[in-house]
Enzyme design. Structure first.
Site, PDB file in Angstrom:
ATOM      1  CE  LYS A  52     -17.732  -2.235  28.707  1.00 35.79           C
ATOM      2  NZ  LYS A  52     -17.143  -2.710  29.951  1.00 35.79           N
ATOM      3  CD  GLN A  96     -18.206  -4.021  33.266  1.00 34.14           C
ATOM      4  OE1 GLN A  96     -18.203  -4.137  32.043  1.00 34.14           O
ATOM      5  NE2 GLN A  96     -17.749  -2.950  33.883  1.00 34.14           N
ATOM      6  CG  ASP A 119     -11.615  -4.280  29.872  1.00 33.73           C
ATOM      7  OD1 ASP A 119     -11.978  -3.282  29.221  1.00 33.73           O
ATOM      8  OD2 ASP A 119     -12.322  -4.853  30.717  1.00 33.73           O
TER       9      ASP A 119
END
Ligand code: NAP
Length: 296
Positions: A52, A96, A119
């Site tokens: 990322k 994450q 997300d």
């Protein structure tokens, strides 16, 4: 058989975003900024976050990684989330997953400001998506939709079977494909580990999306001739011949199934790169939303 090429499709998206960032910078604006919180030292998570950061660097986004110890408590992580929610320089951020077992993922996901939930895992983001309202859509299903759109795959009126019902892949995928949109307007069946007659069900699908995490589960007898097959699965299988010690294997037996399909995604090089590109698209959207708000 034609390949749904996620790699080149995602490169195209990245080029488009990169051009937008160049224009923003030329106009004296700051670049979009994505932050990622990484708790503990899970190998796969490390790789995902490193990718990322690399993606951000390549297209000109700013990025920040916040590393926290595996022993970090829930309260401490919630405090970090609150800080990022309040940080004006951050447009979007992710925590994450998976998190260490002592942390309730749901509590963390719920705490992320919807305006920065790139997300798209939060309940408000999911609810907005279900209602067909502007929302950050979870990166993987969003990437699949983008790939279908960019390859001009006809979905209207077709029967789609989604294998897997997770909150981040299978369930949103089924909702997006059943919506009155293009791509969309599919008749969707969502299948899971308790589904009976799975083989026959899959064999009746015009579009089959496999997201279960079981290497080569989908065999040729489960696929209709001419079907579109999207393989979301990525399982790390030990491979001593690779430097990494593993290779990624999809849920579909590509060699067997491929020749029967009209379109199929490879693993790697299919859904994975599209997922990465989607996060960048969501971050750019978050940036523009926030800029619009600060303009008024
Ligand atoms: P998950 O949360 O583990 O969900 C797996 C789903 O598959 C569950 O709904 C489960 O059913 C179902 N399932 C398991 N075994 C099955 C079987 N034998 N028959 C039918 N259904 C079965 O997984 P996930 O997070 O959705 O991820 C799925 C796969 O996609 C994994 O390989 C993951 O690594 C991969 N993935 C790839 C990307 C990418 O960018 N390429 C992104 C995200 C995930 P139950 O609900 O009944 O347990």
């Amino acid at each position: 058989m034609q390949i749904l090429d996620g790699k080149s499709c995602s490169e195209q998206i990245r080029r488009e975003i990169s051009e937008q960032v160049s224009r923003l910078r030329a106009a004296g604006r700051r670049a979009p900024h994505l932050a990622a919180v990484l708790v503990g030292d899970d190998g796969a998570s490390e790789t995902y976050v490193a990718n990322k950061v690399r993606d951000c660097d390549e297209i000109g986004f700013d990025s920040t990684v916040i590393r926290m110890d595996a022993a970090t408590g829930e309260e401490e992580l919630l405090k970090k989330v609150a800080e990022l929610n309040a940080d004006d320089s951050v447009d979007g951020f992710i925590v994450q997953l998976p998190l260490p077992e002592h942390i309730d993922e749901h509590k963390i996901t719920v705490a992320i400001d919807t305006a920065k939930d790139v997300d798209g895992f939060g309940p408000q983001s999911v609810g907005l998506m279900c209602l067909g309202l502007p929302a950050f859509v979870s990166a993987t299903p969003n990437g699949v939709m983008e790939m279908l759109a960019r390859h001009g795959i006809e979905t209207e009126g077709r029967h789609c079977v989604v294998l897997g019902r997770s909150n981040i892949v299978g369930t949103p995928m089924s909702i997006l494909l059943s919506r009155n949109s293009t791509p969309g307007n599919c008749t969707v069946t969502i299948a899971h580990s308790r589904t009976r007659g799975l083989k026959e069900l899959c064999a009746g699908a015009d579009i089959l999306i496999a997201a279960i995490g079981k290497p080569r589960f989908v065999t040729a007898d489960m696929v209709k001739t001419g079907a579109v097959v999207i393989d979301v699965g990525t399982t790390r299988v030990p491979d001593a011949s690779r430097k990494s010690g593993f290779r990624l294997v999809g849920d579909v037996d590509f060699d067997q199934v491929g020749p029967k399909c009209s379109w199929i995604t490879p693993v790697p090089g299919g859904v994975g790169p599209m997922t990465r590109a989607s996060l960048l698209q969501n971050t750019l959207k978050a940036y523009h939303n926030r800029m619009r708000e600060s303009d008024v």
